[in-house]
Design a protein around this motif. Structure first.
Motif, PDB file in Angstrom:
ATOM      1  N   GLN A  18       0.621  -1.221   0.073  1.00  0.00           N
ATOM      2  CA  GLN A  18       0.068   0.256   0.156  1.00  0.00           C
ATOM      3  C   GLN A  18       0.877   1.538   0.297  1.00  0.00           C
ATOM      4  O   GLN A  18       1.780   1.562   0.436  1.00  0.00           O
ATOM      5  CB  GLN A  18      -0.675  -0.415   0.656  1.00  0.00           C
ATOM      6  N   THR A  19       0.005   2.176  -0.712  1.00  0.00           N
ATOM      7  CA  THR A  19       1.010   3.360  -0.964  1.00  0.00           C
ATOM      8  C   THR A  19      -0.082   4.335  -0.426  1.00  0.00           C
ATOM      9  O   THR A  19      -0.758   4.814  -1.374  1.00  0.00           O
ATOM     10  CB  THR A  19       1.532   3.574  -1.893  1.00  0.00           C
ATOM     11  N   PRO A  20      -0.241   4.577   1.705  1.00  0.00           N
ATOM     12  CA  PRO A  20      -1.359   6.113   1.247  1.00  0.00           C
ATOM     13  C   PRO A  20      -1.098   6.780   0.144  1.00  0.00           C
ATOM     14  O   PRO A  20      -2.065   8.239   0.424  1.00  0.00           O
ATOM     15  CB  PRO A  20      -1.486   5.695   3.215  1.00  0.00           C
ATOM     16  N   TRP A  21       0.269   7.664   0.531  1.00  0.00           N
ATOM     17  CA  TRP A  21       0.497   9.081   0.519  1.00  0.00           C
ATOM     18  C   TRP A  21       0.605   9.113  -1.211  1.00  0.00           C
ATOM     19  O   TRP A  21       0.080  10.054  -1.710  1.00  0.00           O
ATOM     20  CB  TRP A  21       1.936   9.017   0.204  1.00  0.00           C
ATOM     21  N   LEU A  22       0.481   7.966  -1.650  1.00  0.00           N
ATOM     22  CA  LEU A  22      -0.430   8.498  -3.208  1.00  0.00           C
ATOM     23  C   LEU A  22      -1.749   8.860  -3.721  1.00  0.00           C
ATOM     24  O   LEU A  22      -2.390   9.712  -4.579  1.00  0.00           O
ATOM     25  CB  LEU A  22      -0.241   7.184  -4.057  1.00  0.00           C
ATOM     26  N   SER A  23      -2.737   8.521  -2.733  1.00  0.00           N
ATOM     27  CA  SER A  23      -4.037   8.623  -2.137  1.00  0.00           C
ATOM     28  C   SER A  23      -3.526  10.149  -3.123  1.00  0.00           C
ATOM     29  O   SER A  23      -4.492  10.913  -3.254  1.00  0.00           O
ATOM     30  CB  SER A  23      -4.637   7.917  -1.376  1.00  0.00           C
ATOM     31  N   LEU A  25      -1.893  12.763  -3.094  1.00  0.00           N
ATOM     32  CA  LEU A  25      -0.976  12.583  -4.325  1.00  0.00           C
ATOM     33  C   LEU A  25      -2.243  13.468  -5.279  1.00  0.00           C
ATOM     34  O   LEU A  25      -1.879  13.958  -6.267  1.00  0.00           O
ATOM     35  CB  LEU A  25      -0.011  12.813  -4.838  1.00  0.00           C
ATOM     36  N   TYR A  26      -2.871  11.832  -6.212  1.00  0.00           N
ATOM     37  CA  TYR A  26      -3.605  12.060  -7.098  1.00  0.00           C
ATOM     38  C   TYR A  26      -4.721  13.567  -6.436  1.00  0.00           C
ATOM     39  O   TYR A  26      -4.890  14.030  -7.591  1.00  0.00           O
ATOM     40  CB  TYR A  26      -4.210  10.654  -6.684  1.00  0.00           C
ATOM     41  N   LEU A  27      -5.293  13.133  -5.168  1.00  0.00           N
ATOM     42  CA  LEU A  27      -6.100  14.029  -4.703  1.00  0.00           C
ATOM     43  C   LEU A  27      -5.725  15.841  -5.111  1.00  0.00           C
ATOM     44  O   LEU A  27      -5.850  16.397  -5.626  1.00  0.00           O
ATOM     45  CB  LEU A  27      -6.425  13.872  -3.854  1.00  0.00           C
TER      46      LEU A  27
END
Length: 140
Positions: A18-23, A25-27
């Protein structure tokens, strides 16, 4: 780092990492993708009249070779990504795809695509949590 998939059933998607920071960044990209095109749209409406004349907008978007290149690039790329979004959302059993598709034509594709990716990352995290909790309960 993107989630890797491990499953014997091709219809079951089980992310391992999982890469929670990616969500997030996309936001952030979705916000930029909503604000920046609409700043240009508002400038267009100030310059060409208070209503949004779609035919004039398309005409100006094809006024020269550079704008034609960008318009056609967006059309083909957005079409391919939209097809993928529909297929991927069905595969992951994501909810509310219609909101993403509607925002693509009412706000901007530059908003909708990163919003979809944000929602996809959250769904992958949800699936990973479900998989780990079912594994944990299976060992109990």
């Amino acid at each position: 780092m993107t989630p890797t998939v491990e499953s014997s059933n091709p219809n079951t998607y089980q992310p391992k990492a999982q890469t929670p920071w990616l969500s997030w960044l996309y936001l952030a990209l979705a916000v930029a993708g909503g604000v920046l095109p609409w700043m240009a749209n508002l400038s267009f409406m100030r310059e060409y009249g208070p209503s949004f004349d779609l035919s004039q907008f398309v005409s100006l978007a094809n006024a020269n070779a550079a704008s034609q290149s960008l318009s056609r690039d967006l059309l083909v790329g957005a079409s391919a990504v939209t097809i993928w979004m529909v297929v991927e959302s069905r595969r992951l059993q994501m909810r509310h795809l219609w909101l993403v598709l509607l925002s693509s034509v009412t706000i901007a594709f530059a908003f909708a695509a990163p919003l979809f990716l944000c929602l996809r990352e959250r769904r992958l995290a949800e699936l990973a949590r479900e998989a780990s909790s079912s594994e944990a309960s299976g060992f109990a």
